[in-house]
Design a protein around this motif. Sequence first.
Motif, PDB file in Angstrom:
ATOM      1  N   SER A 104       0.846  -1.206   0.000  1.00 18.83           N
ATOM      2  CA  SER A 104       0.000   0.000   0.000  1.00 18.83           C
ATOM      3  C   SER A 104       0.874   1.246   0.000  1.00 18.83           C
ATOM      4  CB  SER A 104      -0.911   0.026   1.239  1.00 18.83           C
ATOM      5  OG  SER A 104      -0.153   0.262   2.409  1.00 18.83           O
ATOM      6  N   LEU A 105       0.261   2.350  -0.392  1.00 20.28           N
ATOM      7  CA  LEU A 105       0.896   3.668  -0.318  1.00 20.28           C
ATOM      8  C   LEU A 105      -0.075   4.616   0.379  1.00 20.28           C
ATOM      9  CD1 LEU A 105       2.245   4.034  -3.976  1.00 20.28           C
ATOM     10  CD2 LEU A 105       3.637   3.780  -1.913  1.00 20.28           C
ATOM     11  N   THR A 106       0.426   5.353   1.356  1.00 19.68           N
ATOM     12  CA  THR A 106      -0.404   6.351   2.042  1.00 19.68           C
ATOM     13  C   THR A 106       0.147   7.736   1.726  1.00 19.68           C
ATOM     14  OG1 THR A 106      -1.072   4.811   3.763  1.00 19.68           O
ATOM     15  CG2 THR A 106      -1.180   7.150   4.325  1.00 19.68           C
ATOM     16  N   PHE A 107      -0.760   8.610   1.336  1.00 18.96           N
ATOM     17  CA  PHE A 107      -0.364   9.950   0.887  1.00 18.96           C
ATOM     18  C   PHE A 107      -0.939  10.992   1.834  1.00 18.96           C
ATOM     19  CE2 PHE A 107      -1.488   7.345  -2.885  1.00 18.96           C
ATOM     20  CZ  PHE A 107      -0.234   7.191  -3.459  1.00 18.96           C
ATOM     21  N   LYS A 108      -0.071  11.835   2.384  1.00 19.84           N
ATOM     22  CA  LYS A 108      -0.565  12.992   3.146  1.00 19.84           C
ATOM     23  C   LYS A 108      -0.875  14.138   2.184  1.00 19.84           C
ATOM     24  CE  LYS A 108       0.743  16.053   6.950  1.00 19.84           C
ATOM     25  NZ  LYS A 108       1.788  16.336   7.960  1.00 19.84           N
ATOM     26  N   GLY A 139      -0.941  15.501  -2.210  1.00 18.84           N
ATOM     27  CA  GLY A 139      -1.128  15.043  -3.580  1.00 18.84           C
ATOM     28  C   GLY A 139       0.216  14.645  -4.195  1.00 18.84           C
ATOM     29  N   THR A 140       0.188  13.693  -5.124  1.00 18.33           N
ATOM     30  CA  THR A 140       1.437  13.175  -5.687  1.00 18.33           C
ATOM     31  C   THR A 140       1.889  13.915  -6.934  1.00 18.33           C
ATOM     32  OG1 THR A 140       0.335  11.631  -7.184  1.00 18.33           O
ATOM     33  CG2 THR A 140       0.788  10.848  -4.930  1.00 18.33           C
ATOM     34  N   GLN A 141       0.947  14.520  -7.651  1.00 21.53           N
ATOM     35  CA  GLN A 141       1.218  15.176  -8.945  1.00 21.53           C
ATOM     36  C   GLN A 141       1.973  14.211  -9.867  1.00 21.53           C
ATOM     37  OE1 GLN A 141       1.648  19.518  -8.785  1.00 21.53           O
ATOM     38  NE2 GLN A 141       2.306  19.289  -6.682  1.00 21.53           N
ATOM     39  N   GLN A 142       1.699  12.942  -9.698  1.00 20.35           N
ATOM     40  CA  GLN A 142       2.417  11.907 -10.452  1.00 20.35           C
ATOM     41  C   GLN A 142       1.944  11.907 -11.910  1.00 20.35           C
ATOM     42  OE1 GLN A 142       2.201   8.171  -8.359  1.00 20.35           O
ATOM     43  NE2 GLN A 142       3.235   7.074 -10.000  1.00 20.35           N
ATOM     44  N   PRO A 143       2.891  11.833 -12.868  1.00 19.86           N
ATOM     45  CA  PRO A 143       2.483  11.842 -14.277  1.00 19.86           C
ATOM     46  C   PRO A 143       1.645  10.618 -14.640  1.00 19.86           C
ATOM     47  CG  PRO A 143       4.887  11.998 -14.054  1.00 19.86           C
ATOM     48  CD  PRO A 143       4.333  11.761 -12.686  1.00 19.86           C
ATOM     49  N   THR A 144       0.963  10.709 -15.756  1.00 16.28           N
ATOM     50  CA  THR A 144       0.132   9.605 -16.254  1.00 16.28           C
ATOM     51  C   THR A 144       0.975   8.333 -16.384  1.00 16.28           C
ATOM     52  OG1 THR A 144      -1.090  11.214 -17.568  1.00 16.28           O
ATOM     53  CG2 THR A 144      -1.354   8.889 -18.169  1.00 16.28           C
ATOM     54  N   HIS A 145       0.479   7.248 -15.849  1.00 16.28           N
ATOM     55  CA  HIS A 145       1.181   5.966 -15.957  1.00 16.28           C
ATOM     56  C   HIS A 145       0.177   4.833 -15.807  1.00 16.28           C
ATOM     57  CE1 HIS A 145       0.747   6.650 -11.667  1.00 16.28           C
ATOM     58  NE2 HIS A 145       0.832   5.337 -11.512  1.00 16.28           N
ATOM     59  N   ARG A 146       0.613   3.655 -16.158  1.00 20.36           N
ATOM     60  CA  ARG A 146      -0.140   2.440 -15.874  1.00 20.36           C
ATOM     61  C   ARG A 146       0.530   1.705 -14.729  1.00 20.36           C
ATOM     62  NH1 ARG A 146      -1.403  -0.088 -21.879  1.00 20.36           N
ATOM     63  NH2 ARG A 146      -3.562   0.657 -21.941  1.00 20.36           N
ATOM     64  N   ASP A 147      -0.227   0.881 -14.014  1.00 13.69           N
ATOM     65  CA  ASP A 147       0.374   0.113 -12.923  1.00 13.69           C
ATOM     66  C   ASP A 147       1.002  -1.192 -13.402  1.00 13.69           C
ATOM     67  OD1 ASP A 147      -0.103   1.951 -10.991  1.00 13.69           O
ATOM     68  OD2 ASP A 147      -1.896   1.008 -10.184  1.00 13.69           O
ATOM     69  N   THR A 148       0.605  -1.653 -14.609  1.00 12.12           N
ATOM     70  CA  THR A 148       1.054  -2.983 -15.054  1.00 12.12           C
ATOM     71  C   THR A 148       2.556  -3.238 -14.971  1.00 12.12           C
ATOM     72  OG1 THR A 148       0.174  -2.093 -17.111  1.00 12.12           O
ATOM     73  CG2 THR A 148      -0.574  -4.274 -16.482  1.00 12.12           C
ATOM     74  N   PRO A 186      -4.598   4.216 -17.451  1.00  6.60           N
ATOM     75  CA  PRO A 186      -3.640   5.302 -17.212  1.00  6.60           C
ATOM     76  C   PRO A 186      -4.215   6.264 -16.161  1.00  6.60           C
ATOM     77  CG  PRO A 186      -4.018   4.962 -19.566  1.00  6.60           C
ATOM     78  CD  PRO A 186      -5.089   4.211 -18.833  1.00  6.60           C
ATOM     79  N   HIS A 187      -3.410   6.625 -15.188  1.00  3.34           N
ATOM     80  CA  HIS A 187      -3.886   7.486 -14.093  1.00  3.34           C
ATOM     81  C   HIS A 187      -2.695   8.200 -13.475  1.00  3.34           C
ATOM     82  CE1 HIS A 187      -2.488   3.843 -12.108  1.00  3.34           C
ATOM     83  NE2 HIS A 187      -2.278   4.591 -11.034  1.00  3.34           N
ATOM     84  N   GLY A 188      -2.957   9.091 -12.534  1.00  4.47           N
ATOM     85  CA  GLY A 188      -1.878   9.807 -11.857  1.00  4.47           C
ATOM     86  C   GLY A 188      -2.460  10.820 -10.896  1.00  4.47           C
ATOM     87  N   THR A 220      -5.102   6.512   0.849  1.00  4.02           N
ATOM     88  CA  THR A 220      -4.293   5.286   0.829  1.00  4.02           C
ATOM     89  C   THR A 220      -4.707   4.438  -0.354  1.00  4.02           C
ATOM     90  OG1 THR A 220      -4.010   5.179   3.227  1.00  4.02           O
ATOM     91  CG2 THR A 220      -3.740   3.120   2.033  1.00  4.02           C
ATOM     92  N   VAL A 221      -3.726   3.991  -1.139  1.00  2.00           N
ATOM     93  CA  VAL A 221      -4.028   3.022  -2.200  1.00  2.00           C
ATOM     94  C   VAL A 221      -3.478   1.659  -1.787  1.00  2.00           C
ATOM     95  CG1 VAL A 221      -1.982   3.660  -3.604  1.00  2.00           C
ATOM     96  CG2 VAL A 221      -3.898   2.480  -4.669  1.00  2.00           C
ATOM     97  N   PHE A 222      -4.346   0.654  -1.859  1.00  2.00           N
ATOM     98  CA  PHE A 222      -3.918  -0.729  -1.627  1.00  2.00           C
ATOM     99  C   PHE A 222      -3.725  -1.399  -2.980  1.00  2.00           C
ATOM    100  CE2 PHE A 222      -6.143   0.449   2.223  1.00  2.00           C
ATOM    101  CZ  PHE A 222      -5.255   0.015   3.198  1.00  2.00           C
TER     102      PHE A 222
HETATM  103  O1  AKG Z   1      -2.770   9.202  -5.674  1.00  2.28           O
HETATM  104  C1  AKG Z   1      -2.218   9.660  -6.665  1.00  2.28           C
HETATM  105  O2  AKG Z   1      -2.097  10.883  -6.851  1.00  2.28           O
HETATM  106  C2  AKG Z   1      -1.668   8.747  -7.710  1.00  2.28           C
HETATM  107  C3  AKG Z   1      -1.499   7.380  -7.174  1.00  2.28           C
HETATM  108  C4  AKG Z   1      -0.966   6.496  -8.215  1.00  2.28           C
HETATM  109  O3  AKG Z   1      -0.816   6.856  -9.338  1.00  2.28           O
HETATM  110  C5  AKG Z   1      -0.640   5.127  -7.897  1.00  2.28           C
HETATM  111  O4  AKG Z   1      -0.701   4.743  -6.728  1.00  2.28           O
HETATM  112  O5  AKG Z   1      -0.295   4.370  -8.837  1.00  2.28           O
END
Ligand code: AKG
Length: 268
Positions: free
Chosen positions: A87-91, A93-102, A202-204, A218-220
Amino acid sequence: MDLITKGFTILRGVQDPALCQQVIDDYYRYSRENVGYVDACRDDLGRERRMVNFHRYSEASMRLGTNPRVMAILDYLFGAEASVYTSLTFKFGTQQPTHRDTPHFSTWPEGYFFGVWNALEDIAPESGPLFYFEGAHRMIVDQVSIWREAKAKRPDLSEADQLLYALDVYNGEVAIRAPENGVYRLAEMKRGDVAIWHPQTPHGGSPASDPMRSRWSTVFHCAPADKQVHQHHGFFLNAGAAEPPARYIFSEAHGRKIAVAGEPGFQV
Ligand SMILES: O=C(O)CCC(=O)C(=O)O
């Protein structure tokens, strides 16, 4: 149905708001217990970075990750017993660029993965909400040819660096082509809402107009208990071939298998 047609769905009010608040309170407890470490890991703006595997510290987070309703949906989607990998916990925003999780969460056979994103507070627009490209999970990006070309173009690099080069090319292609293949959407989420995305969606994180505004979430990362999740090495090197060796074992919580795949800590 949304997961099939759009690659993304939101379940409203699934998580207990008190449990969401408890995760935040646990995070502050962790921060008090680890002041030096927390301070050493801050980013350029002085913010805490994303926290890996907080569910292995916080019982409240573990409860969110094993939510019976969410897990029952994943059981159905996988056609197998769902488990929590990491998991990832975020306090913030990530401003993470567009990506796939695969590439980061690859399985044999492919695609046995869902990202399960939990809003721990009402997400403010200025904090940089999660975004995704609806429908772009169906876009084809061929990692086998990307890997072949990476090796041909950069024979001077070590295999580890060729893999990182291939990952850059793959991510670049996803980011460039997603807008032509899907519709950009911001996920409007309130405390207790849960978003589930397809591994190819694709997300971010969208740009934050106020990067100091909290965006507790939190993303699991979830996969079937009988399938191991592998990283980009496996994604490129073993595409279509035999599965790489197992990487981790499981513990159990609330009747669910929980991968023992990394301790809580900041991703630096
Ligand atoms: O929460 C976000 O801003 C992006 C999270 C994300 O891209 C991810 O966990 O793969």
